[in-house]
Design a protein around this motif. Structure first.
Motif, PDB file in Angstrom:
ATOM      1  N   ASP A  60       0.844  -1.180   0.000  1.00  0.00           N
ATOM      2  CA  ASP A  60       0.000   0.000   0.000  1.00  0.00           C
ATOM      3  C   ASP A  60       0.892   1.247   0.000  1.00  0.00           C
ATOM      4  OD1 ASP A  60      -2.433   1.589   0.634  1.00  0.00           O
ATOM      5  OD2 ASP A  60      -1.401   1.853   2.555  1.00  0.00           O
ATOM      6  N   ASP A  62      -0.376   5.121   0.704  1.00  0.00           N
ATOM      7  CA  ASP A  62      -0.747   6.129   1.719  1.00  0.00           C
ATOM      8  C   ASP A  62      -0.693   5.537   3.131  1.00  0.00           C
ATOM      9  OD1 ASP A  62      -1.488   8.257  -0.149  1.00  0.00           O
ATOM     10  OD2 ASP A  62      -3.237   7.043  -0.631  1.00  0.00           O
ATOM     11  N   GLU A  68      -0.104  10.221   5.234  1.00  0.00           N
ATOM     12  CA  GLU A  68      -1.473  10.374   4.744  1.00  0.00           C
ATOM     13  C   GLU A  68      -2.270  11.337   5.616  1.00  0.00           C
ATOM     14  OE1 GLU A  68      -3.632   6.676   4.913  1.00  0.00           O
ATOM     15  OE2 GLU A  68      -3.013   6.262   6.965  1.00  0.00           O
ATOM     16  N   ASN A 252      -1.458  -0.526   5.977  1.00  0.00           N
ATOM     17  CA  ASN A 252      -1.611   0.152   7.262  1.00  0.00           C
ATOM     18  C   ASN A 252      -3.069   0.296   7.701  1.00  0.00           C
ATOM     19  OD1 ASN A 252      -2.217   2.326   5.357  1.00  0.00           O
ATOM     20  ND2 ASN A 252      -2.289   3.624   7.186  1.00  0.00           N
TER      21      ASN A 252
HETATM   22 CA   LIG Z   1      -3.131   3.119   3.403  1.00  0.00          CA
END
Ligand SMILES: [Ca+2]
Ligand SMILES: [Ca+2]
Lengths: 322, 322
Positions: A60, A62, A68, A252
């Protein structure tokens, strides 16, 4: 020539003894588990050995490779873009989301929900060719600065994750981004930021249309969604773009749950990583109730599934690059 | 160790002097133009030099890398599959196209037009997981034989094109398939047949759906089209999967026109190739009026656009591998 080759061979042989591949990671269990997984799949004598062609790692973007908060950086770009578009044509401000964006009112925009965000991002990302779009994003990245750190957005990269990407590639892995963010947006900086070329970037996208009228052939970005690369979409996109199941995946938020599940349900050794944002001092601390990057099911099930929670505050010696 | 490296170095240095990279190509202008293009983009002192990361070459599959007569091999697979499905459930034969397929009546199936073909292919390619589908295609390739040559379909490869793919890779190119055929279908044999890994295969596709009920996570092939990788779709798919414009593209029909146009309208040296099927004796001869692989606009415009027509009968010393 022979001398050159010989010293290269010596360098190769001695590197593992000398260099720590993850210098920005503290000497915790997390680091040990990552290295032990990589050792297991790369050692030809290990029962878990995986040939290089199958060493696929997907990440992933962001909140996993770059920041982010306070809101996805691509949304900040879209808001800036809508404000510029509104200078030329006020009639585009035909909804609460578009009005909030043009006013730079992020709280009001977030309040319009996912639909509002998609509307603003779609408006800001369509009506131009892919190459015009990429040039515009590149120009924005050159001048825009993060509201809290003052850094350029493409320097809001997590140094420990940059080291992990490089370590994996050094060990024969192919590293991919599999992001809910826009594929064309990420490709603007992925090669310079992460050393990940465009063909190894998977993301969400608008429909494309090939046009030959006017100034030569070009691919236009159309105002309709083609694919949302989030949740169940991530394994589907991995199959579509890569055609193999990863052996390592990192995320995340719960938007990564299915990617981690898909990765770890394959045969043989597998590793799933979750970057847990526990570091209010150096970065941000958020999980269950966050408006961005919410992490709930992943937290609840990580231990039972054998997924590795990266505790940012404890496991990372530093967060940002020099 | 030092001895090994030294002899490897010697082999590398002397290879270009000794070996013809395209031994199955006759010494015609066509071969000379291909080699001169590759020399121009790989010579660091050439004004046309292109760095390896941008040496992207894309090839159509049916009729360009392998055969496509008397009908696309994937359609033959689909027809065989529909016949097997009908043994279990006759109710699937609810249209002229499905009835023709189950009866193995290729002429009647072709008469139902593109819609009929799409219907049959969709029926044969959905309702199972991607891995079940791939295992089924692999089993089919093991036993099915081409009606005219008696060869396995994955040996109906054009030897000169295999040499071209290898030559390009040896010269630092990345080679991609960009086919109207199904992405999951082609990936079953692309690595063994062409040395092209799954992530470098771009094709048409059905929608995928991630399912976790039943026997663990899997990606299901759904009975709805996701993307048709033909004509204007090819440049769009190239942008989506590769994210860079090719510098070399090869095709054989007007379904490749836009890919060749997109490739050759970029800056710098570019090469477009069209395999013209002129060889009724060793393969087939067809172009303008063919029910498969029709080539009309490409023939009319190739010369003016500087695209290279490969005259199979004249340019190829052999067609099939040993
Ligand atoms: Ca993410
Ligand atoms: Ca073709």
């Amino acid at each position: 020539m022979r001398l050159l080759l010989s010293s290269a061979a010596i360098a190769c042989l001695s590197l593992p003894l000398l260099a720590d591949p993850l210098p920005s990671w503290n000497a915790t269990d997390t680091k040990a588990r990552i290295i032990s997984f990589v050792d297991a799949v790369t050692d030809p004598d290990s029962p878990d050995y995986v040939r290089p062609a199958d060493r696929i790692a997907t990440f992933d973007n962001d909140g996993t490779l770059w920041g982010e908060q306070p809101v996805y950086f691509q949304v900040i770009y879209a808001v800036d873009q809508v404000a510029r578009m509104a200078e030329a044509d006020l009639s585009i401000l035909d909804s609460d989301a578009m009005k909030a964006a043009a006013a730079g009112d992020m709280a009001a925009l977030v309040a319009t929900g996912k639909e509002g965000l998609v509307e603003v991002v779609t408006a800001a990302h369509s009506g131009m060719s892919v190459s015009e779009f990429k040039a515009d994003v590149a120009a924005w990245l050159d001048t825009a600065r993060h509201p809290d750190t003052g850094r350029p957005y493409d320097e809001m990269l997590y140094q420990p994750m940059l080291e992990l990407l490089r370590y994996l590639r050094d060990e024969g892995f192919s590293t991919y981004i599999v992001s809910g963010g826009g594929i064309d947006f990420i490709r603007v900086f992925s090669e310079a930021a992460y050393n990940i070329p465009p063909n190894q970037v998977v993301g969400s996208s608008l429909a494309g249309e090939y046009k030959t009228d006017g100034d030569g052939p070009r691919i236009m970005k159309m105002p309709s969604l083609f694919f949302i690369d989030d949740k169940e979409g991530k394994p589907v996109a991995i199959n579509h773009h890569i055609g193999k199941r990863p052996i390592l995946a990192g995320g995340n938020s719960d938007g990564d749950f299915q990617m981690l599940e898909w990765t770890t349900s394959g045969d043989g050794a597998r590793l799933a990583l979750i970057v847990h944002h526990t570091d209010a001092e150096r970065e941000y601390a958020y999980d269950r109730d966050s408006h961005i990057g919410g992490l709930e099911r992943g937290l609840d099930e990580a231990e039972a599934r054998g997924w590795l929670l990266i505790d940012m505050a404890a496991d990372w010696a530093r967060v940002w690059p020099e």
